[in-house]
Write a protein that holds these residues in place. Structure first.
Motif: not given
Length: 321
Positions: A93-99, A104-112, A151-152, A179-187
């Motif tokens: 579940g954690t991995t699916l939430l992350y994916v 999508p956020l990473k691709l949208l930011l990259a396209l922009g 973020f600590n 988990v959103f700390v890791i999401v932001l690092l990826t984005v």
């Protein structure tokens, strides 16, 4: 007048196998150096990839703890994984939430960013390099540790948010935000898909935009009717790559969580749990089964993306796509 017959059947003329033409013979003679140069790669692929994969497939059906000989247990590891291990499903579940959130956020930011760079005149090379730099640095353990510190509790991000009236405390210690700390690092590492998007945008003919403008299309309509269809093969390429990479994320999760998937398993990603079962708990057979299940899932999702791409990916030089 009679003719004399000997009674012996006439012999058919002997046929010989035609020799290959000289050009084909020379072509075959030129092939062997290629096989010679490919030999190190083929040996490496067999020794470092195919043989370990075969061994791991065998180990997935055994009980193996790295110290004792493997003991065959059949499908026991897969049965325990799917029906008796709640932490396994939490990691899924954690991995699916992350994916679902990060890709999508990473691709949208990259396209922009790519569209912004395309419209720039001077300084495009500088900004392109600056935007691409996080993709080179972000996957390292040192950057992940710095990100954790930001973020600590007492980090820069909570302090800035608290100064503007958003007091949420440290993200790393919050099960709902970790988990959103890791999401932001990826984005933040959007540079690689951005460069690919930029290359795709530069291949779109300006004549298409001029024709759309003559028909009265504004910028948004040009984006929807020209940019998106012409860029869809690049979007598909980036989507497949980012999806595969996201399912295998490990270093940020290990660094941010301290290696234990905390707090409350909120950052227990699939690969992190695989690592824990294999190298911490020494259940290598179980970890091998997890690895093969991940390979199958990624393969199925990739196949689905390829199948469904026929309905939304447009190739200008192919009919019916």
């Amino acid at each position: 007048m009679s003719t004399v017959s000997t009674g012996a059947p006439a012999r058919a003329p002997r046929t010989t196998e035609p020799e290959p033409p000289a050009a084909e013979r020379r072509h075959r003679e030129r092939q062997w150096p290629g096989y010679v140069f490919l030999t190190p790669w083929m040996i490496g692929a067999a020794v470092l990839t195919l043989v370990p994969m075969a061994v791991s497939l065998y180990l997935s059906f055994t009980d193996y703890n790295l110290f004792d000989p493997p003991r065959w247990v059949g499908l026991r590891n897969y049965q325990e994984m799917l029906t008796e291990d709640p932490r396994f499903w939490r990691s899924v579940g954690t991995t699916l939430l992350y994916v679902v959130v990060a890709v999508p956020l990473k691709l949208l930011l990259a396209l922009g960013a790519a569209m912004l760079l395309r419209s720039l005149g001077r300084g495009r090379s500088f900004y392109r390099s600056a935007f691409y730099a996080p993709s080179l640095l972000g996957a390292s353990m040192s950057i992940a540790l710095v990100w954790r510190a930001l973020f600590n509790d007492g980090g820069s991000v909570p302090q800035v948010l608290s100064a503007v009236g958003i007091d949420v405390g440290g993200w790393v210690g919050d099960p709902g935000l970790a988990v959103f700390v890791i999401v932001l690092l990826t984005v933040w590492q959007f540079g690689a898909p951005m460069v690919i998007f930029l290359a795709g945008l530069q291949q779109i003919s300006p004549d298409l935009y001029e024709a759309a403008a003559l028909d009265g299309a504004g910028r948004w309509r040009q984006f929807v009717s020209v940019t998106v269809p012409m860029l869809s093969p690049v979007v598909f390429f980036n989507l497949v790559l980012e999806m595969i990479q996201s399912f295998q994320v490990f270093t940020p999760a290990f660094a941010v969580s301290g290696g234990d998937g905390g707090p409350a398993d909120s950052t227990m990603f699939y690969t992190l749990y695989l690592y824990e079962r294999g190298f911490t708990a020494s259940h290598m057979g179980y970890a091998a089964a997890m690895a093969w299940l991940l390979l199958i899932v990624i393969g199925v999702i990739t196949l689905i993306l390829f199948r469904t791409s026929r309905s939304w990916v447009f190739y200008a030089d192919t009919e019916g796509r």
